[in-house]
Write a protein that holds these residues in place. Structure first.
Motif, mmCIF file in Angstrom:
data_model
loop_
_atom_site.group_PDB
_atom_site.id
_atom_site.type_symbol
_atom_site.label_atom_id
_atom_site.label_comp_id
_atom_site.label_asym_id
_atom_site.label_seq_id
_atom_site.Cartn_x
_atom_site.Cartn_y
_atom_site.Cartn_z
ATOM 1 N N ILE A 63 0.842 -1.199 0.000
ATOM 2 C CA ILE A 63 0.000 0.000 0.000
ATOM 3 C C ILE A 63 0.876 1.247 0.000
ATOM 4 C CG2 ILE A 63 -1.653 1.344 1.388
ATOM 5 C CD1 ILE A 63 -2.907 -1.417 2.180
ATOM 6 N N LYS A 64 1.884 1.255 0.844
ATOM 7 C CA LYS A 64 2.778 2.419 0.893
ATOM 8 C C LYS A 64 3.560 2.562 -0.415
ATOM 9 C CE LYS A 64 2.978 3.074 5.817
ATOM 10 N NZ LYS A 64 3.763 3.234 7.026
ATOM 11 N N ALA A 65 3.915 1.441 -1.030
ATOM 12 C CA ALA A 65 4.622 1.491 -2.311
ATOM 13 C C ALA A 65 3.749 2.059 -3.421
ATOM 14 C CB ALA A 65 5.120 0.096 -2.690
ATOM 15 N N ALA A 66 2.435 2.049 -3.219
ATOM 16 C CA ALA A 66 1.502 2.610 -4.202
ATOM 17 C C ALA A 66 1.321 4.118 -4.021
ATOM 18 C CB ALA A 66 0.155 1.898 -4.116
ATOM 19 N N GLY A 67 2.202 4.721 -3.226
ATOM 20 C CA GLY A 67 2.175 6.173 -3.069
ATOM 21 C C GLY A 67 1.408 6.676 -1.867
ATOM 22 N N VAL A 68 1.253 5.844 -0.860
ATOM 23 C CA VAL A 68 0.531 6.228 0.351
ATOM 24 C C VAL A 68 1.538 6.632 1.428
ATOM 25 C CG1 VAL A 68 -0.940 5.331 2.211
ATOM 26 C CG2 VAL A 68 -1.483 4.826 -0.180
ATOM 27 N N ARG A 124 -18.179 0.128 9.153
ATOM 28 C CA ARG A 124 -16.924 -0.379 8.605
ATOM 29 C C ARG A 124 -16.722 0.257 7.224
ATOM 30 N NH1 ARG A 124 -14.359 -4.651 10.302
ATOM 31 N NH2 ARG A 124 -16.192 -5.561 11.300
ATOM 32 N N TYR A 125 -15.576 0.911 7.040
ATOM 33 C CA TYR A 125 -15.297 1.552 5.756
ATOM 34 C C TYR A 125 -13.799 1.687 5.561
ATOM 35 C CZ TYR A 125 -14.383 5.897 8.361
ATOM 36 O OH TYR A 125 -13.866 6.838 9.233
ATOM 37 N N ALA A 126 -13.428 2.048 4.336
ATOM 38 C CA ALA A 126 -12.051 2.430 4.024
ATOM 39 C C ALA A 126 -12.129 3.566 3.019
ATOM 40 C CB ALA A 126 -11.264 1.261 3.441
ATOM 41 N N MET A 127 -11.196 4.498 3.147
ATOM 42 C CA MET A 127 -11.156 5.614 2.207
ATOM 43 C C MET A 127 -9.713 5.997 1.915
ATOM 44 S SD MET A 127 -12.227 8.986 4.502
ATOM 45 C CE MET A 127 -13.835 8.412 4.985
ATOM 46 N N VAL A 128 -9.554 6.636 0.766
ATOM 47 C CA VAL A 128 -8.280 7.252 0.429
ATOM 48 C C VAL A 128 -8.511 8.751 0.524
ATOM 49 C CG1 VAL A 128 -6.477 7.558 -1.317
ATOM 50 C CG2 VAL A 128 -7.646 5.342 -1.092
ATOM 51 N N ILE A 129 -7.589 9.419 1.208
ATOM 52 C CA ILE A 129 -7.665 10.865 1.416
ATOM 53 C C ILE A 129 -6.424 11.475 0.788
ATOM 54 C CG2 ILE A 129 -7.781 12.708 3.141
ATOM 55 C CD1 ILE A 129 -8.769 10.445 5.118
ATOM 56 N N PHE A 145 -18.199 -7.618 4.928
ATOM 57 C CA PHE A 145 -16.779 -7.276 4.874
ATOM 58 C C PHE A 145 -16.285 -7.640 3.483
ATOM 59 C CE2 PHE A 145 -12.234 -8.433 5.789
ATOM 60 C CZ PHE A 145 -11.794 -7.125 5.889
ATOM 61 N N GLU A 146 -16.532 -6.740 2.519
ATOM 62 C CA GLU A 146 -16.231 -7.034 1.121
ATOM 63 C C GLU A 146 -15.477 -5.914 0.408
ATOM 64 O OE1 GLU A 146 -20.338 -9.658 0.591
ATOM 65 O OE2 GLU A 146 -20.226 -7.659 -0.301
ATOM 66 N N VAL A 147 -15.704 -4.653 0.787
ATOM 67 C CA VAL A 147 -15.145 -3.534 0.013
ATOM 68 C C VAL A 147 -14.153 -2.666 0.783
ATOM 69 C CG1 VAL A 147 -17.151 -3.443 -1.532
ATOM 70 C CG2 VAL A 147 -17.090 -1.980 0.514
ATOM 71 N N SER A 148 -14.050 -2.877 2.093
ATOM 72 C CA SER A 148 -13.147 -2.034 2.884
ATOM 73 C C SER A 148 -11.849 -2.750 3.250
ATOM 74 C CB SER A 148 -13.841 -1.556 4.159
ATOM 75 O OG SER A 148 -14.133 -2.653 5.018
ATOM 76 N N ASN A 149 -11.668 -3.938 2.728
ATOM 77 C CA ASN A 149 -10.458 -4.695 3.052
ATOM 78 C C ASN A 149 -9.234 -4.113 2.339
ATOM 79 O OD1 ASN A 149 -10.725 -5.623 0.393
ATOM 80 N ND2 ASN A 149 -11.685 -7.541 1.025
ATOM 81 N N ALA A 150 -8.091 -4.526 2.785
ATOM 82 C CA ALA A 150 -6.829 -3.998 2.246
ATOM 83 C C ALA A 150 -6.678 -4.312 0.761
ATOM 84 C CB ALA A 150 -5.656 -4.561 3.039
ATOM 85 N N GLU A 151 -7.118 -5.470 0.335
ATOM 86 C CA GLU A 151 -6.999 -5.854 -1.075
ATOM 87 C C GLU A 151 -7.795 -4.905 -1.968
ATOM 88 O OE1 GLU A 151 -6.300 -9.383 1.525
ATOM 89 O OE2 GLU A 151 -7.906 -7.907 1.421
ATOM 90 N N SER A 152 -9.003 -4.544 -1.537
ATOM 91 C CA SER A 152 -9.840 -3.629 -2.330
ATOM 92 C C SER A 152 -9.201 -2.251 -2.438
ATOM 93 C CB SER A 152 -11.239 -3.510 -1.712
ATOM 94 O OG SER A 152 -11.918 -4.741 -1.799
ATOM 95 N N LEU A 154 -5.969 -1.563 -2.101
ATOM 96 C CA LEU A 154 -4.757 -1.676 -2.916
ATOM 97 C C LEU A 154 -5.116 -1.664 -4.400
ATOM 98 C CD1 LEU A 154 -1.706 -1.959 -2.961
ATOM 99 C CD2 LEU A 154 -2.008 -4.440 -2.770
ATOM 100 N N THR A 155 -6.175 -2.336 -4.775
ATOM 101 C CA THR A 155 -6.643 -2.321 -6.172
ATOM 102 C C THR A 155 -7.032 -0.909 -6.590
ATOM 103 O OG1 THR A 155 -7.376 -4.609 -6.059
ATOM 104 C CG2 THR A 155 -8.377 -3.242 -7.771
ATOM 105 N N ALA A 156 -7.728 -0.182 -5.708
ATOM 106 C CA ALA A 156 -8.157 1.188 -6.009
ATOM 107 C C ALA A 156 -6.964 2.136 -6.165
ATOM 108 C CB ALA A 156 -9.090 1.696 -4.921
ATOM 109 N N LEU A 157 -5.869 1.858 -5.493
ATOM 110 C CA LEU A 157 -4.685 2.721 -5.543
ATOM 111 C C LEU A 157 -3.898 2.539 -6.836
ATOM 112 C CD1 LEU A 157 -3.416 2.224 -1.899
ATOM 113 C CD2 LEU A 157 -4.344 4.358 -2.853
ATOM 114 N N LYS A 158 -4.059 1.426 -7.509
ATOM 115 C CA LYS A 158 -3.252 1.132 -8.697
ATOM 116 C C LYS A 158 -3.838 1.724 -9.945
ATOM 117 C CE LYS A 158 -1.085 -2.955 -6.818
ATOM 118 N NZ LYS A 158 -0.827 -4.356 -6.930
#
Length: 158
Positions: A63-68, A124-129, A145-152, A154-158
């Motif tokens: 995740i951090k390698a994707a610019g976070v 339960r959520y995840a966001m990019v700021i 628990f389907e869209v806020s996981n780390a895999e989702s 990471l996909t959104a960051l790419k």
């Protein structure tokens, strides 16, 4: 509820580290950074401890390698509980943030009342700021628990 393109509301989140207690102003905490923020209903609860936080621990480097710049976990718990939970989960790469009174969660419009289970908690959520503005927002449906996981994320960051 907060939407993509909106600024994170000004609030205070607490963090206990080896250096002591810090009360972060969200305006400053998220300024000039790309942050992944994910929220859980409660520290030490089953899905949160068995899947949600561990997924971010495992994928933190990617995740951090994707610019976070920062990965942060927030819950309507105090900073002492969040620090203990992070230590128990080997979450050194994740900022464990307490929203003790739920004011940040309420300001986002992502609070829920769990009644006698725990009172006011976060959905339960995840966001990019990015520089204080929400660019990705994945909010889970109740008991999912389907869209806020780390895999989702990471996909959104790419």
């Amino acid at each position: 509820m907060i939407q993509i393109g909106q600024k994170i509301p000004s609030s205070t989140l607490s963090q206990l580290t080896a250096e002591g207690m810090t009360n972060h102003n969200t305006d400053e905490l998220f300024a000039n950074k790309r942050v992944v923020l994910f929220a859980v209903p409660g520290a030490f609860t089953p899905t949160c401890s068995e899947a949600h936080l561990p997924g971010y621990v495992v994928l933190a480097d990617e995740i951090k390698a994707a610019g976070v710049d920062m990965i942060a976990c927030v819950s309507v718990n105090d900073a002492f509980v969040m620090q203990a939970w992070g230590a128990a989960q080997n979450a050194e790469a994740i900022a464990m943030l307490g929203d003790g009174d739920g004011s940040f969660t309420k300001a986002l419009g992502l609070d829920m009342d769990t009644a006698n289970f725990g009172g006011i908690r976060s959905q339960r959520y995840a966001m990019v700021i990015e520089n204080g503005v929400v660019t990705t927002l994945n909010v889970e449906e109740p008991k999912k628990f389907e869209v806020s996981n780390a895999e989702s994320i990471l996909t959104a960051l790419k």
